[in-house]
Design an enzyme around this catalytic site. Structure first.
Site, PDB file in Angstrom:
ATOM      1  N   ARG A 151      -7.715  11.853  -4.696  1.00 33.99           N
ATOM      2  CA  ARG A 151      -8.855  11.262  -3.993  1.00 33.99           C
ATOM      3  C   ARG A 151      -9.947  12.297  -3.712  1.00 33.99           C
ATOM      4  NH1 ARG A 151     -12.556   9.087  -2.554  1.00 33.99           N
ATOM      5  NH2 ARG A 151     -12.931   7.411  -1.064  1.00 33.99           N
ATOM      6  N   TYR A 188     -14.469 -12.429   1.843  1.00 31.59           N
ATOM      7  CA  TYR A 188     -15.209 -11.190   1.572  1.00 31.59           C
ATOM      8  C   TYR A 188     -16.565 -11.498   0.946  1.00 31.59           C
ATOM      9  CZ  TYR A 188     -11.464  -7.819   2.587  1.00 31.59           C
ATOM     10  OH  TYR A 188     -10.519  -7.037   3.202  1.00 31.59           O
ATOM     11  N   ARG A 238       0.829  -1.209   0.000  1.00 33.81           N
ATOM     12  CA  ARG A 238       0.000   0.000   0.000  1.00 33.81           C
ATOM     13  C   ARG A 238       0.865   1.261   0.000  1.00 33.81           C
ATOM     14  NH1 ARG A 238      -3.988   0.024   4.681  1.00 33.81           N
ATOM     15  NH2 ARG A 238      -4.435  -2.124   4.145  1.00 33.81           N
ATOM     16  N   ARG A 288      -3.458   6.887   0.956  1.00 40.59           N
ATOM     17  CA  ARG A 288      -3.976   8.114   1.530  1.00 40.59           C
ATOM     18  C   ARG A 288      -2.982   8.878   2.412  1.00 40.59           C
ATOM     19  NH1 ARG A 288     -10.273   8.299   3.335  1.00 40.59           N
ATOM     20  NH2 ARG A 288     -10.408   6.831   1.596  1.00 40.59           N
ATOM     21  N   ASP A 331      -7.309  -2.900  -6.542  1.00 38.52           N
ATOM     22  CA  ASP A 331      -7.873  -3.442  -5.302  1.00 38.52           C
ATOM     23  C   ASP A 331      -8.204  -4.904  -5.545  1.00 38.52           C
ATOM     24  OD1 ASP A 331      -9.005  -2.743  -2.550  1.00 38.52           O
ATOM     25  OD2 ASP A 331     -10.688  -3.774  -3.500  1.00 38.52           O
TER      26      ASP A 331
END
Lengths: 356, 356
Positions: free
Chosen positions: A40, A153, A27, A31, A76
């Site tokens: 973003r 998931y 990652r 962010r 992702d």
């Protein structure tokens, strides 16, 4: 591409000596970077993933900001499930939600077996764009979720702490479980192969949540599909390019401290180790046939620099200069991580491990 | 009490041979039992914990229902924190909430150092009541949260997935961290000693969340306090009763698969092993000086009986009849667990391990 082939990262994946320990961060585009937040602010998360120009730009942000040895495509693990018929959204502050989670054999039978070249074309396009921008500068890692983590998931409908539904389906409806894992495995290997065709130099499989399982359950219900995925990727790559340039395969999960013995059977080249084991312990259990990637706790990056330095040096000391160590965190960089600590850490790894 | 002293459970804690493997279950008194739900329908959770007659009755429910070898006092790890000044409630479906979580050295300095004989008198009274009801039938286990796990609740204000605040306090304000852990350690040893004085035959320390840490952080920030707690309990027990009847101390956590080497330094008699490692692997890493408790995944109890049987037999096969194995789950019994599977499992453990 002879220069890329002899890059630090790819050499370490093959357990060949390198002048310095290669480093990248899970990652690493995210962010915590102001450049990322600027994009973003104007785009939704799935828009960013699904717009190749944006995904390529974001992939390049850490490459430009830090002295790292590999890029990883900005994507992702969940969007490839959309092509199977799962309805995915990302809710503010809640993470991913799958609105039609899998609960039965009928649900699994109804899942499509999509061609990721069509349904995840945006990520393949992003891979091509990044490869053009990167040139010979450093390798690009493609990735996919691994069968268990994607299944969890799809069954839980999102993140989970206990994986109660996942385990209940596995225990109570083993035929349904195996059908689901078979479909997932094929999707994953198809997707990884398509990324390699688009230019990815290595593949990382994220089985982030497989550590929820007992070793006996992992061996019975998960490992065969990890093996199947890895074998399919290898077979395709060997057919395409000759075995000398086979893209290395990294298998990563968290909480796998009790399963390194089993992971020897995965077929991966590199095992990603989380921070809950020491690197030397994990490596000793894996044996000399594997490269290892890791393993600083991502939370350490919030510490004062002296402690970051001490813990990073400890990881490198435990690797002890053996060929086949790729420095990384034990999981992805956290949202509020101070950027300057990431930059300093990449430099520290190179300086501390320099053989010259 | 010579008969209790030679009970299966206490013998196994001391690594002495037993005729059958002793078995009990973490959270064996709980919502999965209809007798428990009947009481819960009329009382709040904290009422049940704080009313000695109710706590004693609930403690006895699994003793009456199953063929188990130890009782464990019905209590919770968090109420002892109330005496330090933390305001605790249990919200429906959300678990515990601490309304004034710890954020600074000032908060820690303001914490009281209570005498658990006064502030947790209800649990000590419950221990006395249960001991009277149990007589020589089986030993009673007292328990406490361990320093890290209690600290994490107090800092996060409840449960957590990542322990971000806990780790940030630990890394950024080590003096505050050590002050907090010192106060916690004293509370815990005082509380455990008081339970032993009230009649508890063994003590289990629950460090359920210590597996969130890297081994280096566990060694620096947690292990010294575990050692301190265990040493204080031992010293007090030796003074009271002579070393022959020292109550065994069980140290339990989840996700500790990478830390068994460190746990050798804990000073505990028994190490509780979660389901993420195989029992023989964990035991080999701990070495022969420890008894081990565990380690079936609690989710397994939702499986068809044949799979439960296979997995339980696997645990016993890995223990291989070595003295010092106490059968248990790898964590507490889950809320909706079928009661009949718990009953059958206790019987299976005894039958399968019978040496006669």
């Amino acid at each position: 591409m002879p220069e890329l082939h002899t890059s630090r990262f790819l050499r370490a994946c093959r357990r060949e000596p390198t002048d310095r320990t290669p480093v990248w961060f899970m990652r690493q585009a995210g962010r915590y970077m102001p450049e990322y937040r600027a994009i973003r602010a104007r785009h939704g998360f799935l828009d960013m993933v699904k717009t190749p120009e944006l995904a390529a730009e974001i992939t390049m942000q850490p490459v430009q900001a830090f002295d790292i040895d590999a890029a990883i495509i900005y994507a992702d693990i969940l969007p490839p499930l959309e092509g199977m018929g799962l309805h995915l959204t990302y809710e503010q502050g809640e993470g991913p939600v799958i609105h039609n989670p899998i609960a039965s054999m009928a649900d699994i039978a109804a899942l499509a077996q999509p061609d990721p070249r069509e349904t995840v074309a945006y990520t393949l396009d992003a891979v091509r764009l990044v490869k053009r921008q990167l040139g010979e500068r450093m390798p690009l890692i493609g990735f996919s979720g691994a069968p268990f983590t994607l299944a969890s998931y799809a069954i839980e409908g999102g993140g989970s702490r206990e994986y109660r539904r996942t385990k209940q389906l596995m225990y109570r409806e083993p035929a349904a479980w195996h059908a689901l894992m078979g479909k997932r495995a094929r999707l994953i290997s198809d997707y990884a192969i398509a990324q390699i065709e688009a230019g990815a130099d290595a593949i990382q499989l994220f089985d982030s949540w497989a550590g929820a399982l007992a070793p006996a359950d992992y061996a019975a219900f998960v490992l065969p599909y990890v093996q199947q995925v890895i074998a399919a990727i290898r077979e395709s790559a060997a057919g395409e390019q000759g075995s000398a340039s086979n893209p290395p395969i990294i298998y990563f999960g968290t909480g796998l401290g009790g399963m390194y013995g089993l992971l020897r059977q995965s077929g991966a080249d590199v095992i990603g180790v989380d921070w809950r084991s020491t690197l030397d312990d994990a490596w000793a259990q894996l044996g000399p046939g594997f490269a290892v990637q890791g393993n600083l706790d991502p939370h350490t990056l919030f510490a004062p620099w002296e402690l970051i330095e001490r813990r990073a040096a400890d990881v490198l000391d435990r690797a002890a200069g053996r060929p086949g160590h790729i420095f990384n965190l034990g999981h992805g960089i956290l949202t509020e991580t101070p950027v300057e600590n990431v930059a300093r850490l990449a430099n520290l790894v190179h300086e501390y491990s320099s053989t010259s």
